[in-house]
Design a protein around this motif. Structure first.
Motif, mmCIF file in Angstrom:
data_model
loop_
_atom_site.group_PDB
_atom_site.id
_atom_site.type_symbol
_atom_site.label_atom_id
_atom_site.label_comp_id
_atom_site.label_asym_id
_atom_site.label_seq_id
_atom_site.Cartn_x
_atom_site.Cartn_y
_atom_site.Cartn_z
ATOM 1 N N THR A 100 0.635 -1.371 -0.444
ATOM 2 C CA THR A 100 -0.040 0.176 0.329
ATOM 3 C C THR A 100 0.737 1.541 -0.150
ATOM 4 O O THR A 100 0.549 2.258 -0.364
ATOM 5 N N ILE A 101 1.871 1.521 0.730
ATOM 6 C CA ILE A 101 2.489 2.344 0.773
ATOM 7 C C ILE A 101 3.354 2.656 -0.407
ATOM 8 O O ILE A 101 3.602 4.063 -0.529
ATOM 9 N N LEU A 102 4.582 1.307 -0.912
ATOM 10 C CA LEU A 102 4.938 1.802 -1.549
ATOM 11 C C LEU A 102 5.065 1.652 -3.074
ATOM 12 O O LEU A 102 4.679 2.811 -3.995
ATOM 13 N N SER A 103 3.034 0.876 -3.210
ATOM 14 C CA SER A 103 2.828 2.338 -4.386
ATOM 15 C C SER A 103 1.548 2.814 -4.087
ATOM 16 O O SER A 103 1.170 3.606 -5.546
ATOM 17 N N ALA A 104 2.284 3.860 -3.441
ATOM 18 C CA ALA A 104 1.225 5.355 -3.474
ATOM 19 C C ALA A 104 -0.357 4.868 -3.177
ATOM 20 O O ALA A 104 -0.903 6.250 -3.879
ATOM 21 N N MET A 144 -1.205 2.448 -5.349
ATOM 22 C CA MET A 144 -1.829 1.861 -6.358
ATOM 23 C C MET A 144 -2.105 0.110 -6.043
ATOM 24 O O MET A 144 -2.648 -0.494 -6.434
ATOM 25 N N GLY A 145 -1.259 -0.257 -4.853
ATOM 26 C CA GLY A 145 -1.523 -0.984 -4.784
ATOM 27 C C GLY A 145 -2.682 -2.034 -4.020
ATOM 28 O O GLY A 145 -3.099 -2.647 -3.656
ATOM 29 N N VAL A 146 -3.915 -0.601 -3.337
ATOM 30 C CA VAL A 146 -4.549 -0.960 -3.202
ATOM 31 C C VAL A 146 -6.038 -2.189 -4.227
ATOM 32 O O VAL A 146 -6.562 -3.114 -3.710
ATOM 33 N N ILE A 147 -5.444 -2.057 -5.758
ATOM 34 C CA ILE A 147 -5.414 -2.997 -6.604
ATOM 35 C C ILE A 147 -5.547 -4.587 -5.663
ATOM 36 O O ILE A 147 -6.273 -5.501 -6.214
ATOM 37 N N ILE A 148 -4.348 -4.693 -5.081
ATOM 38 C CA ILE A 148 -3.793 -6.053 -4.850
ATOM 39 C C ILE A 148 -5.032 -6.116 -2.740
ATOM 40 O O ILE A 148 -5.421 -6.926 -2.762
ATOM 41 N N THR A 149 -4.633 -5.026 -2.373
ATOM 42 C CA THR A 149 -5.281 -4.996 -0.836
ATOM 43 C C THR A 149 -6.223 -4.932 -0.643
ATOM 44 O O THR A 149 -6.596 -5.488 0.345
ATOM 45 N N LEU A 150 -6.960 -4.485 -1.767
ATOM 46 C CA LEU A 150 -8.835 -4.467 -0.659
ATOM 47 C C LEU A 150 -9.521 -5.641 -1.498
ATOM 48 O O LEU A 150 -9.950 -6.558 -0.784
#
Length: 162
Positions: free
Chosen positions: A63-67, A69-75
């Motif tokens: 979540t932090i390193l992808s600014a 954009m990692g919400v696609i994975i973490t959600l």
């Protein structure tokens, strides 16, 4: 699971009360778990709450390193965890029960061992003391009475002073 059922049956009522008090004192709060999931779920806060630190760290880093954009994975991961939170809460309760039962049974075994050692020490002491202890004279035998025909001149000397 079968082992814990057998050990639960070995406990007395007071020991069962100790187990239930340990569970109520140390279990994770369902309300806190759901609030953490809702507020800090994207950062893996709920996984930290359940001591799953490696996966929680991975979730936070994505979540932090992808600014964001990692919400696609973490959600989707967070939604999957929503189905697992109640299971984790039950496992937490089982773990606390098992630890408490093991602790009680270990203490019981220590007490039994100590009692057996104490009894064996008493038996060896009794075996080594086969000779009867010397009997002391009775107190009444050592008291001099005035009725005896022994020399009691010292009594008459004291009678003069009084």
């Amino acid at each position: 699971m079968g082992e814990s059922t057998e050990s639960i049956n070995e406990l007395t009522t007071s020991e069962l009360l100790l187990v239930s008090s340990d569970v109520s004192n140390y279990k994770k709060s369902a309300t806190a778990a759901w609030i953490i999931w809702l507020v800090l779920g994207l950062l893996g806060g709920h996984r930290y709450y359940f001591n799953q630190k490696k996966s929680a760290t991975v979730m936070a880093l994505i979540t932090i390193l992808s600014a964001g954009m990692g919400v696609i994975i973490t959600l989707p991961w967070m939604l999957y965890d929503a189905s697992q939170i109640n299971k984790w809460l039950r496992l937490d309760i089982k773990e606390i029960e098992n630890k408490s039962i093991d602790k009680i049974l270990r203490n019981r075994k220590k007490i039994v061992k100590k009692a057996l050692l104490d009894n064996s020490n008493k038996e060896t002491i009794n075996d080594t003391n086969e000779k009867p202890a010397p009997v002391s004279k009775k107190l009444s035998d050592s008291i001099v009475s005035l009725d005896n025909n022994e020399d009691c001149s010292y009594v008459n000397k004291w009678h003069i002073f009084f």
